[in-house]
Design a protein around this motif. Sequence first.
Motif, PDB file in Angstrom:
ATOM      1  N   HIS A   6       0.954  -1.125  -0.180  1.00  0.00           N
ATOM      2  CA  HIS A   6      -0.099  -0.025  -0.167  1.00  0.00           C
ATOM      3  C   HIS A   6       0.898   1.173  -0.073  1.00  0.00           C
ATOM      4  O   HIS A   6       0.742   2.227  -0.619  1.00  0.00           O
ATOM      5  CB  HIS A   6      -0.964  -0.050   1.276  1.00  0.00           C
ATOM      6  N   VAL A   7       2.008   1.448   0.676  1.00  0.00           N
ATOM      7  CA  VAL A   7       2.940   2.147   0.821  1.00  0.00           C
ATOM      8  C   VAL A   7       3.394   2.451  -0.174  1.00  0.00           C
ATOM      9  O   VAL A   7       3.586   3.583  -1.014  1.00  0.00           O
ATOM     10  CB  VAL A   7       3.802   2.329   1.939  1.00  0.00           C
ATOM     11  N   PHE A   8       4.152   1.600  -1.207  1.00  0.00           N
ATOM     12  CA  PHE A   8       4.523   1.671  -2.427  1.00  0.00           C
ATOM     13  C   PHE A   8       3.651   2.026  -3.528  1.00  0.00           C
ATOM     14  O   PHE A   8       4.081   2.713  -4.535  1.00  0.00           O
ATOM     15  CB  PHE A   8       5.289   0.363  -2.845  1.00  0.00           C
ATOM     16  N   ALA A   9       2.273   1.656  -3.652  1.00  0.00           N
ATOM     17  CA  ALA A   9       1.252   2.098  -4.182  1.00  0.00           C
ATOM     18  C   ALA A   9       1.103   3.551  -4.268  1.00  0.00           C
ATOM     19  O   ALA A   9       1.073   4.456  -5.281  1.00  0.00           O
ATOM     20  CB  ALA A   9       0.030   1.503  -4.349  1.00  0.00           C
ATOM     21  N   GLY A  10       1.095   4.214  -2.917  1.00  0.00           N
ATOM     22  CA  GLY A  10       0.952   5.595  -2.722  1.00  0.00           C
ATOM     23  C   GLY A  10       2.089   6.342  -3.222  1.00  0.00           C
ATOM     24  O   GLY A  10       1.797   7.409  -4.035  1.00  0.00           O
ATOM     25  N   GLY A  31       3.357  12.211   2.804  1.00  0.00           N
ATOM     26  CA  GLY A  31       1.839  11.973   2.824  1.00  0.00           C
ATOM     27  C   GLY A  31       1.647  10.819   2.126  1.00  0.00           C
ATOM     28  O   GLY A  31       0.962  10.116   2.811  1.00  0.00           O
ATOM     29  N   ALA A  32       2.228  10.257   1.180  1.00  0.00           N
ATOM     30  CA  ALA A  32       1.919   9.026   0.553  1.00  0.00           C
ATOM     31  C   ALA A  32       2.441   7.667   1.447  1.00  0.00           C
ATOM     32  O   ALA A  32       1.608   6.879   1.550  1.00  0.00           O
ATOM     33  CB  ALA A  32       2.659   8.724  -0.810  1.00  0.00           C
ATOM     34  N   ILE A  33       3.348   7.755   2.042  1.00  0.00           N
ATOM     35  CA  ILE A  33       4.022   6.842   3.087  1.00  0.00           C
ATOM     36  C   ILE A  33       2.672   6.777   4.252  1.00  0.00           C
ATOM     37  O   ILE A  33       2.322   5.782   4.629  1.00  0.00           O
ATOM     38  CB  ILE A  33       5.253   7.159   3.802  1.00  0.00           C
ATOM     39  N   LEU A  34       2.471   7.781   4.888  1.00  0.00           N
ATOM     40  CA  LEU A  34       1.474   7.877   6.032  1.00  0.00           C
ATOM     41  C   LEU A  34       0.029   7.768   5.535  1.00  0.00           C
ATOM     42  O   LEU A  34      -0.669   6.799   6.177  1.00  0.00           O
ATOM     43  CB  LEU A  34       1.389   9.245   6.607  1.00  0.00           C
ATOM     44  N   GLY A  35      -0.062   7.991   4.393  1.00  0.00           N
ATOM     45  CA  GLY A  35      -1.501   7.834   3.803  1.00  0.00           C
ATOM     46  C   GLY A  35      -1.805   6.264   3.468  1.00  0.00           C
ATOM     47  O   GLY A  35      -2.745   5.715   3.518  1.00  0.00           O
ATOM     48  N   GLY A  36      -0.489   5.749   2.877  1.00  0.00           N
ATOM     49  CA  GLY A  36      -0.513   4.352   2.719  1.00  0.00           C
ATOM     50  C   GLY A  36      -0.707   3.475   3.774  1.00  0.00           C
ATOM     51  O   GLY A  36      -1.245   2.364   3.750  1.00  0.00           O
ATOM     52  N   VAL A  77       0.297  19.636  -0.853  1.00  0.00           N
ATOM     53  CA  VAL A  77       0.794  18.316  -1.529  1.00  0.00           C
ATOM     54  C   VAL A  77       0.694  17.278  -0.640  1.00  0.00           C
ATOM     55  O   VAL A  77       0.739  16.170  -1.021  1.00  0.00           O
ATOM     56  CB  VAL A  77       1.987  18.462  -2.465  1.00  0.00           C
ATOM     57  N   THR A  78       1.182  17.443   0.568  1.00  0.00           N
ATOM     58  CA  THR A  78       1.412  16.470   1.868  1.00  0.00           C
ATOM     59  C   THR A  78       0.099  15.918   2.030  1.00  0.00           C
ATOM     60  O   THR A  78      -0.429  14.634   2.029  1.00  0.00           O
ATOM     61  CB  THR A  78       1.929  16.921   3.048  1.00  0.00           C
ATOM     62  N   VAL A  79      -0.872  16.773   2.250  1.00  0.00           N
ATOM     63  CA  VAL A  79      -2.404  16.494   2.421  1.00  0.00           C
ATOM     64  C   VAL A  79      -3.002  15.727   1.333  1.00  0.00           C
ATOM     65  O   VAL A  79      -3.659  14.531   1.386  1.00  0.00           O
ATOM     66  CB  VAL A  79      -3.385  17.575   2.850  1.00  0.00           C
ATOM     67  N   ALA A  80      -2.975  16.309   0.092  1.00  0.00           N
ATOM     68  CA  ALA A  80      -3.264  15.552  -1.090  1.00  0.00           C
ATOM     69  C   ALA A  80      -2.563  14.124  -1.152  1.00  0.00           C
ATOM     70  O   ALA A  80      -3.381  13.057  -1.451  1.00  0.00           O
ATOM     71  CB  ALA A  80      -3.109  16.337  -2.394  1.00  0.00           C
ATOM     72  N   ALA A  81      -1.515  13.735  -1.169  1.00  0.00           N
ATOM     73  CA  ALA A  81      -0.873  12.660  -0.903  1.00  0.00           C
ATOM     74  C   ALA A  81      -1.342  11.640  -0.107  1.00  0.00           C
ATOM     75  O   ALA A  81      -1.556  10.473  -0.379  1.00  0.00           O
ATOM     76  CB  ALA A  81       0.795  12.740  -1.134  1.00  0.00           C
ATOM     77  N   PHE A  82      -1.526  12.244   1.139  1.00  0.00           N
ATOM     78  CA  PHE A  82      -1.960  11.425   2.174  1.00  0.00           C
ATOM     79  C   PHE A  82      -3.537  10.870   1.879  1.00  0.00           C
ATOM     80  O   PHE A  82      -3.791   9.884   1.843  1.00  0.00           O
ATOM     81  CB  PHE A  82      -2.220  12.143   3.570  1.00  0.00           C
ATOM     82  N   ALA A  83      -4.364  11.738   1.630  1.00  0.00           N
ATOM     83  CA  ALA A  83      -5.583  11.340   0.946  1.00  0.00           C
ATOM     84  C   ALA A  83      -5.935  10.593  -0.043  1.00  0.00           C
ATOM     85  O   ALA A  83      -6.503   9.517  -0.125  1.00  0.00           O
ATOM     86  CB  ALA A  83      -6.469  12.780   0.785  1.00  0.00           C
ATOM     87  N   VAL A  84      -4.957  10.747  -1.134  1.00  0.00           N
ATOM     88  CA  VAL A  84      -5.119   9.785  -2.380  1.00  0.00           C
ATOM     89  C   VAL A  84      -4.451   8.321  -1.973  1.00  0.00           C
ATOM     90  O   VAL A  84      -5.339   7.470  -2.199  1.00  0.00           O
ATOM     91  CB  VAL A  84      -4.410  10.546  -3.383  1.00  0.00           C
ATOM     92  N   VAL A  88      -6.676   4.997  -1.980  1.00  0.00           N
ATOM     93  CA  VAL A  88      -6.161   3.984  -2.856  1.00  0.00           C
ATOM     94  C   VAL A  88      -6.056   2.609  -2.095  1.00  0.00           C
ATOM     95  O   VAL A  88      -6.411   1.467  -2.342  1.00  0.00           O
ATOM     96  CB  VAL A  88      -5.108   4.270  -3.745  1.00  0.00           C
ATOM     97  N   HIS A  89      -5.642   2.774  -0.905  1.00  0.00           N
ATOM     98  CA  HIS A  89      -5.077   1.482  -0.072  1.00  0.00           C
ATOM     99  C   HIS A  89      -6.738   0.863   0.139  1.00  0.00           C
ATOM    100  O   HIS A  89      -6.767  -0.284   0.133  1.00  0.00           O
ATOM    101  CB  HIS A  89      -4.871   2.252   1.332  1.00  0.00           C
ATOM    102  N   ALA A  90      -7.706   1.864   0.831  1.00  0.00           N
ATOM    103  CA  ALA A  90      -8.938   1.293   1.228  1.00  0.00           C
ATOM    104  C   ALA A  90      -9.796   0.659  -0.247  1.00  0.00           C
ATOM    105  O   ALA A  90     -10.137  -0.487   0.089  1.00  0.00           O
ATOM    106  CB  ALA A  90      -9.739   2.431   1.677  1.00  0.00           C
TER     107      ALA A  90
END
Length: 184
Positions: A6-10, A31-36, A77-84, A88-90
């Motif tokens: 999931h992290v790598f996907a983000g 953002g992507a790591i935390l969101g993933g 961009v951090t918030v957007a990466a987190f949310a996306v 995507v994870h879910a």
Amino acid sequence: MMATTHVFAGLAIVAPIAYARPEFAVPLAVGAILGGLAPDFDLVGVHRRTFHFPFSGLAVAAPAAAIAISVPSSGTVTVAAFAVAAWVHAASDALGGGPEMDPWNDRSERAVYDHVRGRWIRPRRWIRYDGAPEDAALAVALAVPVVLVFDGWISAVVLGGVAVSLVYALVRRELVAWVPDWLE
């Protein structure tokens, strides 16, 4: 799927943006790591229900991305990466198996909860279970563009995550025997 997948996907999703706008590489990666990772914090609640929002998550991810495009800054961009990445994870959890510890013995028909419709989405089992060989292969495939775009500590974290993913995939089926009964 594994948390690392999931992290790598983000990270793979934000990699083209980080390549085009390297000044945002670190905020995008954070953002992507935390969101993933974030949806799986529901392991302490009802896993794949409490913090997984496969449909309604898009209602947060799309405006966050639009704001980041309109007003690019480290914060947006951090918030957007987190949310996306969280969305995507879910959503992608429906492509795998259920959340049970031993899906090869006890197959659940609950992949992820759809809060919009008020029901569980059935698992597609394209990735049979977290740590399955196809999960490890996907993790490695997603990590390749990430390592090519990001450098420094981000690349090191990804390479470490690949190593963890491969070891986990090798021992995944044996892990069930090591889990105490009260965790099942």
